[in-house]
Design a protein around this motif. Structure first.
Motif, mmCIF file in Angstrom:
data_model
loop_
_atom_site.group_PDB
_atom_site.id
_atom_site.type_symbol
_atom_site.label_atom_id
_atom_site.label_comp_id
_atom_site.label_asym_id
_atom_site.label_seq_id
_atom_site.Cartn_x
_atom_site.Cartn_y
_atom_site.Cartn_z
ATOM 1 N N GLY A 165 0.824 -1.210 0.000
ATOM 2 C CA GLY A 165 0.000 0.000 0.000
ATOM 3 C C GLY A 165 0.858 1.260 0.000
ATOM 4 O O GLY A 165 2.086 1.202 -0.109
ATOM 5 N N ASP A 166 0.194 2.408 0.138
ATOM 6 C CA ASP A 166 0.913 3.685 0.160
ATOM 7 C C ASP A 166 1.952 3.735 1.284
ATOM 8 O O ASP A 166 3.044 4.265 1.099
ATOM 9 C CB ASP A 166 -0.073 4.844 0.329
ATOM 10 C CG ASP A 166 -0.750 5.207 -0.978
ATOM 11 O OD1 ASP A 166 -0.115 5.034 -2.035
ATOM 12 O OD2 ASP A 166 -1.904 5.644 -0.943
ATOM 13 N N SER A 167 1.612 3.197 2.436
ATOM 14 C CA SER A 167 2.561 3.247 3.561
ATOM 15 C C SER A 167 3.840 2.520 3.212
ATOM 16 O O SER A 167 4.937 3.033 3.410
ATOM 17 C CB SER A 167 1.970 2.593 4.816
ATOM 18 O OG SER A 167 0.898 3.324 5.293
ATOM 19 N N ILE A 196 1.130 7.387 -8.480
ATOM 20 C CA ILE A 196 2.277 8.301 -8.409
ATOM 21 C C ILE A 196 3.364 7.750 -7.472
ATOM 22 O O ILE A 196 4.553 7.839 -7.750
ATOM 23 C CB ILE A 196 1.823 9.724 -7.980
ATOM 24 C CG1 ILE A 196 2.984 10.693 -8.045
ATOM 25 C CG2 ILE A 196 1.183 9.748 -6.620
ATOM 26 C CD1 ILE A 196 2.563 12.150 -7.996
ATOM 27 N N MET A 197 2.910 7.116 -6.388
ATOM 28 C CA MET A 197 3.878 6.526 -5.443
ATOM 29 C C MET A 197 4.547 5.317 -6.096
ATOM 30 O O MET A 197 5.743 5.090 -5.922
ATOM 31 C CB MET A 197 3.164 6.070 -4.173
ATOM 32 C CG MET A 197 2.359 7.134 -3.510
ATOM 33 S SD MET A 197 3.309 7.943 -2.245
ATOM 34 C CE MET A 197 2.482 7.353 -0.835
ATOM 35 N N GLN A 198 3.763 4.556 -6.835
ATOM 36 C CA GLN A 198 4.332 3.392 -7.525
ATOM 37 C C GLN A 198 5.414 3.840 -8.500
ATOM 38 O O GLN A 198 6.511 3.276 -8.532
ATOM 39 C CB GLN A 198 3.249 2.664 -8.325
ATOM 40 C CG GLN A 198 2.176 2.048 -7.500
ATOM 41 C CD GLN A 198 1.359 1.043 -8.303
ATOM 42 O OE1 GLN A 198 1.800 0.497 -9.307
ATOM 43 N NE2 GLN A 198 0.150 0.767 -7.848
ATOM 44 N N ILE A 249 1.829 -2.850 6.912
ATOM 45 C CA ILE A 249 0.628 -3.471 6.340
ATOM 46 C C ILE A 249 -0.649 -2.818 6.894
ATOM 47 O O ILE A 249 -1.729 -3.375 6.791
ATOM 48 C CB ILE A 249 0.618 -5.001 6.563
ATOM 49 C CG1 ILE A 249 0.659 -5.350 8.056
ATOM 50 C CG2 ILE A 249 1.799 -5.651 5.840
ATOM 51 C CD1 ILE A 249 0.491 -6.832 8.339
ATOM 52 N N GLY A 250 -0.512 -1.637 7.452
ATOM 53 C CA GLY A 250 -1.680 -0.887 7.908
ATOM 54 C C GLY A 250 -1.706 -0.688 9.419
ATOM 55 O O GLY A 250 -0.879 -1.245 10.149
ATOM 56 N N HIS A 251 -2.620 0.146 9.854
ATOM 57 C CA HIS A 251 -2.783 0.443 11.279
ATOM 58 C C HIS A 251 -4.237 0.236 11.667
ATOM 59 O O HIS A 251 -5.124 0.331 10.823
ATOM 60 C CB HIS A 251 -2.431 1.907 11.573
ATOM 61 C CG HIS A 251 -0.971 2.186 11.452
ATOM 62 N ND1 HIS A 251 -0.377 2.460 10.253
ATOM 63 C CD2 HIS A 251 0.000 2.230 12.386
ATOM 64 C CE1 HIS A 251 0.917 2.650 10.447
ATOM 65 N NE2 HIS A 251 1.167 2.525 11.727
HETATM 66 P P1 NAP Z 1 -3.341 -0.391 3.098
HETATM 67 O O1 NAP Z 1 -3.658 0.545 1.987
HETATM 68 O O2 NAP Z 1 -4.441 -1.131 3.761
HETATM 69 O O3 NAP Z 1 -2.293 -1.437 2.525
HETATM 70 C C1 NAP Z 1 -1.865 -2.512 3.298
HETATM 71 C C2 NAP Z 1 -0.957 -3.367 2.432
HETATM 72 O O4 NAP Z 1 -0.440 -4.415 3.245
HETATM 73 C C3 NAP Z 1 -1.675 -4.009 1.247
HETATM 74 O O5 NAP Z 1 -0.836 -3.983 0.117
HETATM 75 C C4 NAP Z 1 -1.928 -5.426 1.730
HETATM 76 O O6 NAP Z 1 -1.855 -6.394 0.702
HETATM 77 C C5 NAP Z 1 -0.753 -5.667 2.659
HETATM 78 N N1 NAP Z 1 -1.099 -6.586 3.741
HETATM 79 C C6 NAP Z 1 -2.142 -6.506 4.607
HETATM 80 N N2 NAP Z 1 -2.097 -7.517 5.489
HETATM 81 C C7 NAP Z 1 -1.007 -8.241 5.160
HETATM 82 C C8 NAP Z 1 -0.420 -9.408 5.715
HETATM 83 N N3 NAP Z 1 -0.942 -10.033 6.782
HETATM 84 N N4 NAP Z 1 0.707 -9.890 5.139
HETATM 85 C C9 NAP Z 1 1.263 -9.281 4.080
HETATM 86 N N5 NAP Z 1 0.764 -8.166 3.515
HETATM 87 C C10 NAP Z 1 -0.367 -7.648 4.067
HETATM 88 O O7 NAP Z 1 -2.578 0.335 4.317
HETATM 89 P P2 NAP Z 1 -1.559 1.574 4.258
HETATM 90 O O8 NAP Z 1 -0.576 1.404 3.182
HETATM 91 O O9 NAP Z 1 -1.082 1.735 5.661
HETATM 92 O O10 NAP Z 1 -2.498 2.802 3.905
HETATM 93 C C11 NAP Z 1 -3.645 3.104 4.717
HETATM 94 C C12 NAP Z 1 -4.347 4.338 4.142
HETATM 95 O O11 NAP Z 1 -3.509 5.481 4.318
HETATM 96 C C13 NAP Z 1 -4.613 4.226 2.645
HETATM 97 O O12 NAP Z 1 -5.821 4.854 2.356
HETATM 98 C C14 NAP Z 1 -3.473 4.981 2.024
HETATM 99 O O13 NAP Z 1 -3.791 5.523 0.745
HETATM 100 C C15 NAP Z 1 -3.235 6.076 3.058
HETATM 101 N N6 NAP Z 1 -1.836 6.541 3.016
HETATM 102 C C16 NAP Z 1 -1.550 7.610 2.219
HETATM 103 C C17 NAP Z 1 -0.241 8.066 2.137
HETATM 104 C C18 NAP Z 1 0.054 9.245 1.265
HETATM 105 O O14 NAP Z 1 -0.798 9.628 0.476
HETATM 106 N N7 NAP Z 1 1.219 9.856 1.373
HETATM 107 C C19 NAP Z 1 0.784 7.434 2.836
HETATM 108 C C20 NAP Z 1 0.465 6.336 3.633
HETATM 109 C C21 NAP Z 1 -0.855 5.896 3.704
HETATM 110 P P3 NAP Z 1 -2.992 -6.462 -0.456
HETATM 111 O O15 NAP Z 1 -2.708 -5.318 -1.358
HETATM 112 O O16 NAP Z 1 -2.759 -7.796 -1.087
HETATM 113 O O17 NAP Z 1 -4.295 -6.352 0.275
#
Ligand code: NAP
Length: 320
Positions: A165-167, A196-198, A249-251
């Motif tokens: 993901g983005d994080s 864009i991040m990709q 992998i998220g919060h």
């Molecule tokens: P996310 O979008 O929920 O992505 C989590 C990633 O971790 C996904 O790729 C997921 O895989 C993977 N994942 C989840 N559980 C897993 C596990 N048990 N084992 C291995 N991989 C696992 O979380 P996030 O990246 O923290 O982002 C959260 C939100 O904040 C999003 O809306 C994001 O756009 C936003 N954010 C924005 C910015 C920015 O704009 N600068 C920066 C950070 C976060 P899958 O893809 O296969 O589900």
């Protein structure tokens, strides 16, 4: 029923809650802090900093400070001014009546444990973890959930980031400032992150991708020595010798307690009025990571704890 109604009850005791405690104590509001109970996750007294080692970016500590020591300092400072800390978890709240009602222990008990004129919610958030052996033990010893906090420790080293993901992509890009190589391990063959991040990550020479990989083992006794990655398609395994593993992998915000009581965003974080700590219930304020899905830093949490204390104090003045 508890005999007295407290002016301020603070639920949660990370940098946000304890800063709110320091400020409300110094305003003679005799705050009660329900600091949580010890556990192996960040949902414990002191919050996420209890799971870190050295903190180098908290202002005022030019030599750095250990996360748990920093939280002892916060706690001592709050107690010095008369904050009352209780090592218990709130099990139920009722913000529909005044004074507000808070239960500890049996949530079905007829009488609440605390009555409060105002409540400051600072229950924080938890990083989602892979759930592997060694993972929690090696946090601060190679395993991390915060690139901003720990990236600096991995200068010229080979490290990995888990997630797509983005994080994960943002953390990997940031970590290339320090590390010699960053491998993003993702369980699928395409990223979830924004385009864009990709593009930024694909153009970065220091970032490599390990597609269709799931970290299945974390290796190391006192420090991280490597990880085993299992291929999600054919089940084959590969060892990567990395000295750092950033789990991105998220919060998850700790907001289950407030279900049906306080407004939450789609991602579960509490809603506050922008530029303040006010929630949708007058007299209930929220600060720190429980309402912040963007900055997530100890110093921003502490700053918002100060805001909540001042908001609560001024609101109480209008009520008395
Ligand atoms: P996310 O979008 O929920 O992505 C989590 C990633 O971790 C996904 O790729 C997921 O895989 C993977 N994942 C989840 N559980 C897993 C596990 N048990 N084992 C291995 N991989 C696992 O979380 P996030 O990246 O923290 O982002 C959260 C939100 O904040 C999003 O809306 C994001 O756009 C936003 N954010 C924005 C910015 C920015 O704009 N600068 C920066 C950070 C976060 P899958 O893809 O296969 O589900």
């Amino acid at each position: 029923m508890p005999a007295d109604v407290r002016d301020v009850v603070i639920i949660g005791s990370g940098p946000a809650g304890l800063t709110a405690a320091i400020y409300t104590a110094r305003a003679n509001l005799a705050p009660v802090v329900l600091e949580g109970e010890p556990s192996s996750t960040s949902d414990q007294p002191g919050g996420q900093l209890m799971l870190t080692t050295e903190v180098e970016n908290f202002p005022g500590f030019p030599e750095g400070v250990m996360g748990p020591q920093l939280m002892v300092n916060f706690r001592d400072q709050a107690e010095r001014f008369g904050a009352q800390l209780h090592t218990v978890k709130a099990s139920r709240v009722d913000f529909g009546q005044r004074p507000f009602r808070i239960w500890v222990g049996d949530p079905d008990a007829p009488a609440p444990t605390w009555l409060a004129n105002s409540v400051i919610v600072s229950t924080g958030a938890q990083s989602l973890m892979l759930g592997l052996d060694n993972e929690t033990r090696l946090i601060g010893h190679g395993v991390s959930t915060c690139a901003t906090c720990d990236g600096f420790f991995f200068r010229d080293q080979e490290i990995a980031v888990v997630g797509g993901g983005d994080s994960a992509v943002e953390e990997a890009s940031f970590l290339t400032k320090f590390a010699s190589k960053v491998t993003i391990i993702h369980r699928r063959d395409e990223l979830r992150a924004s385009k864009i991040m990709q593009d930024r990550a694909f153009a970065n020479d220091k970032i490599e991708f390990h597609w269709n990989g799931q970290v299945s083992e974390i290796i190391g006794e006192d420090r991280l020595e490597g990880v085993v990655v299992t291929d999600t398609q054919d089940g084959s395994t590969e060892r990567l010798d990395v000295s750092g593993l950033f789990v991105a992998i998220g919060h998850k915000p700790n907001t289950d307690l407030f279900d049906g009581q306080l407004d939450r965003k789609d991602n579960g974080y509490l809603v506050t009025v922008p530029g303040s700590s006010r929630t949708n219930v007058e007299g209930v304020f929220a600060c720190g990571d429980v309402q912040d899905d963007y900055y997530r830093q100890a110093i921003t949490a502490a700053g918002s704890g100060c805001m909540a204390a001042i908001d609560a104090e001024r609101w109480l003045e209008t009520q008395h």
